[in-house]
Design a protein around this motif. Sequence first.
Motif, mmCIF file in Angstrom:
data_model
loop_
_atom_site.group_PDB
_atom_site.id
_atom_site.type_symbol
_atom_site.label_atom_id
_atom_site.label_comp_id
_atom_site.label_asym_id
_atom_site.label_seq_id
_atom_site.Cartn_x
_atom_site.Cartn_y
_atom_site.Cartn_z
ATOM 1 N N SER A 34 51.717 40.213 43.094
ATOM 2 C CA SER A 34 52.504 38.981 43.051
ATOM 3 C C SER A 34 52.903 38.608 41.630
ATOM 4 C CB SER A 34 51.733 37.822 43.679
ATOM 5 O OG SER A 34 50.728 37.367 42.801
ATOM 6 N N ARG A 35 54.053 37.944 41.535
ATOM 7 C CA ARG A 35 54.559 37.486 40.247
ATOM 8 C C ARG A 35 53.536 36.574 39.576
ATOM 9 N NH1 ARG A 35 56.305 33.552 37.498
ATOM 10 N NH2 ARG A 35 58.165 33.542 36.197
ATOM 11 N N ALA A 36 52.916 35.684 40.350
ATOM 12 C CA ALA A 36 51.927 34.751 39.807
ATOM 13 C C ALA A 36 50.724 35.498 39.226
ATOM 14 C CB ALA A 36 51.474 33.775 40.888
ATOM 15 N N SER A 37 50.257 36.520 39.928
ATOM 16 C CA SER A 37 49.122 37.304 39.434
ATOM 17 C C SER A 37 49.482 38.031 38.153
ATOM 18 C CB SER A 37 48.664 38.322 40.483
ATOM 19 O OG SER A 37 48.125 37.657 41.595
ATOM 20 N N LEU A 38 50.692 38.601 38.111
ATOM 21 C CA LEU A 38 51.139 39.293 36.902
ATOM 22 C C LEU A 38 51.217 38.334 35.723
ATOM 23 C CD1 LEU A 38 53.924 41.559 38.435
ATOM 24 C CD2 LEU A 38 51.667 42.280 37.597
ATOM 25 N N SER A 39 51.730 37.152 35.967
ATOM 26 C CA SER A 39 51.844 36.150 34.912
ATOM 27 C C SER A 39 50.464 35.774 34.375
ATOM 28 C CB SER A 39 52.567 34.906 35.436
ATOM 29 O OG SER A 39 52.631 33.918 34.438
ATOM 30 N N ARG A 40 49.506 35.548 35.278
ATOM 31 C CA ARG A 40 48.150 35.193 34.851
ATOM 32 C C ARG A 40 47.500 36.333 34.074
ATOM 33 N NH1 ARG A 40 47.065 33.643 40.315
ATOM 34 N NH2 ARG A 40 45.115 34.777 40.169
ATOM 35 N N LEU A 41 47.761 37.589 34.493
ATOM 36 C CA LEU A 41 47.222 38.745 33.766
ATOM 37 C C LEU A 41 47.791 38.810 32.353
ATOM 38 C CD1 LEU A 41 47.283 41.617 36.399
ATOM 39 C CD2 LEU A 41 45.280 40.692 35.249
ATOM 40 N N GLU A 42 49.110 38.730 32.247
ATOM 41 C CA GLU A 42 49.766 38.846 30.941
ATOM 42 C C GLU A 42 49.420 37.688 30.011
ATOM 43 O OE1 GLU A 42 53.973 39.527 31.181
ATOM 44 O OE2 GLU A 42 53.721 41.388 32.302
ATOM 45 N N ASN A 43 49.123 36.533 30.581
ATOM 46 C CA ASN A 43 48.756 35.372 29.758
ATOM 47 C C ASN A 43 47.264 35.322 29.459
ATOM 48 O OD1 ASN A 43 51.353 34.291 29.450
ATOM 49 N ND2 ASN A 43 51.266 33.434 31.512
ATOM 50 N N GLY A 44 46.520 36.316 29.940
ATOM 51 C CA GLY A 44 45.098 36.378 29.656
ATOM 52 C C GLY A 44 44.259 35.353 30.394
ATOM 53 N N GLU A 45 44.777 34.851 31.502
ATOM 54 C CA GLU A 45 44.046 33.837 32.270
ATOM 55 C C GLU A 45 43.015 34.458 33.205
ATOM 56 O OE1 GLU A 45 47.044 31.500 34.234
ATOM 57 O OE2 GLU A 45 48.075 31.114 32.340
ATOM 58 N N VAL A 46 43.224 35.727 33.578
ATOM 59 C CA VAL A 46 42.295 36.443 34.460
ATOM 60 C C VAL A 46 42.106 37.860 33.937
ATOM 61 C CG1 VAL A 46 42.892 35.126 36.533
ATOM 62 C CG2 VAL A 46 44.134 37.227 36.017
ATOM 63 N N SER A 47 40.986 38.461 34.288
ATOM 64 C CA SER A 47 40.728 39.859 33.937
ATOM 65 C C SER A 47 41.323 40.758 35.016
ATOM 66 C CB SER A 47 39.228 40.120 33.840
ATOM 67 O OG SER A 47 38.665 39.371 32.802
ATOM 68 N N PRO A 48 41.912 41.883 34.629
ATOM 69 C CA PRO A 48 42.499 42.774 35.633
ATOM 70 C C PRO A 48 41.421 43.536 36.394
ATOM 71 C CG PRO A 48 42.672 43.753 33.463
ATOM 72 C CD PRO A 48 42.093 42.373 33.266
ATOM 73 N N THR A 49 41.705 43.825 37.661
ATOM 74 C CA THR A 49 40.816 44.680 38.446
ATOM 75 C C THR A 49 41.308 46.120 38.322
ATOM 76 O OG1 THR A 49 42.133 44.500 40.459
ATOM 77 C CG2 THR A 49 40.405 42.827 40.126
ATOM 78 N N ALA A 50 40.458 47.067 38.662
ATOM 79 C CA ALA A 50 40.848 48.482 38.620
ATOM 80 C C ALA A 50 42.021 48.734 39.562
ATOM 81 C CB ALA A 50 39.667 49.368 38.996
ATOM 82 N N HIS A 51 41.999 48.084 40.724
ATOM 83 C CA HIS A 51 43.059 48.275 41.716
ATOM 84 C C HIS A 51 44.412 47.821 41.167
ATOM 85 C CE1 HIS A 51 44.850 48.660 45.670
ATOM 86 N NE2 HIS A 51 45.289 47.416 45.591
ATOM 87 N N VAL A 52 44.448 46.636 40.563
ATOM 88 C CA VAL A 52 45.704 46.114 40.011
ATOM 89 C C VAL A 52 46.147 46.943 38.818
ATOM 90 C CG1 VAL A 52 46.752 44.137 38.824
ATOM 91 C CG2 VAL A 52 45.417 43.781 40.902
ATOM 92 N N LEU A 53 45.214 47.332 37.947
ATOM 93 C CA LEU A 53 45.600 48.185 36.813
ATOM 94 C C LEU A 53 46.175 49.508 37.307
ATOM 95 C CD1 LEU A 53 42.897 47.784 34.028
ATOM 96 C CD2 LEU A 53 45.262 47.011 34.017
ATOM 97 N N GLY A 54 45.604 50.052 38.380
ATOM 98 C CA GLY A 54 46.140 51.288 38.955
ATOM 99 C C GLY A 54 47.573 51.116 39.417
ATOM 100 N N LYS A 55 47.865 49.995 40.065
ATOM 101 C CA LYS A 55 49.232 49.720 40.523
ATOM 102 C C LYS A 55 50.182 49.555 39.342
ATOM 103 C CE LYS A 55 48.463 47.464 44.972
ATOM 104 N NZ LYS A 55 48.889 46.314 45.747
ATOM 105 N N LEU A 56 49.744 48.840 38.321
ATOM 106 C CA LEU A 56 50.590 48.634 37.138
ATOM 107 C C LEU A 56 50.841 49.944 36.406
ATOM 108 C CD1 LEU A 56 49.083 45.279 35.900
ATOM 109 C CD2 LEU A 56 51.442 45.645 36.633
ATOM 110 N N CYS A 57 49.801 50.744 36.256
ATOM 111 C CA CYS A 57 49.963 52.027 35.572
ATOM 112 C C CYS A 57 50.924 52.937 36.335
ATOM 113 C CB CYS A 57 48.611 52.699 35.366
ATOM 114 S SG CYS A 57 47.630 51.899 34.075
ATOM 115 N N ALA A 58 50.844 52.910 37.663
ATOM 116 C CA ALA A 58 51.782 53.708 38.467
ATOM 117 C C ALA A 58 53.214 53.222 38.244
ATOM 118 C CB ALA A 58 51.416 53.629 39.944
ATOM 119 N N ALA A 59 53.411 51.908 38.181
ATOM 120 C CA ALA A 59 54.759 51.372 37.943
ATOM 121 C C ALA A 59 55.287 51.789 36.579
ATOM 122 C CB ALA A 59 54.745 49.845 38.065
#
Length: 184
Positions: A34-59
């Motif tokens: 989700s856009r909201a989750s990506l925004s929170r990740l990029e703003n350092g509000e939450v720590s990334p999970t392995a699953h989400v990092l895997g999706k981002l790395c694939a993109a």
Amino acid sequence: MSNMMDRKIAERLAALRAERGWSLEELAARCDVSRASLSRLENGEVSPTAHVLGKLCAAYGLPMSRLMQMVEDEFKPLVYRGLQRTWADLETGFFRRTVSPPAQGLMAEVIECELDPGARIEYEGSPRPGLEHHLVMLAGQLHITVEGKAYVLNVGDCLRYRLSGPSSFEAPADKGAIYHLFIV
């Protein structure tokens, strides 16, 4: 955010998106986060999970280890254990130590991974089709599925494969798993 590594990851994720000129909406569509989750990740509000990092790395077309290398310091020939970078996804029970980080001029890298008992991580695809993996079991047991083919690995076993599609890693409920992953 839990530590300096998480902050560096957040900064690097924002920079990768900016380098490609992608909006948060476009990245969300490319990685199914989700856009909201990506925004929170990029703003350092939450720590990334392995699953989400895997999706981002694939993109972004990057192995996760390359992303980690982008946030690490310069290449040094000797990597003392006490100075090896670590990252943990406490939500899923996944811990990784970059034993031999990727570096300019070197083809391979080595990652030590640890899954808590009953922990499971999944990746929807390879960040780069045909990425060569050599997985060596150090302790416990690991149930791994690579592109639909299931394997059970015990101490000393080595699974070699080229990754193009989805994969999953699961430790049995009664024991964890520790393994080295060599990526070429």
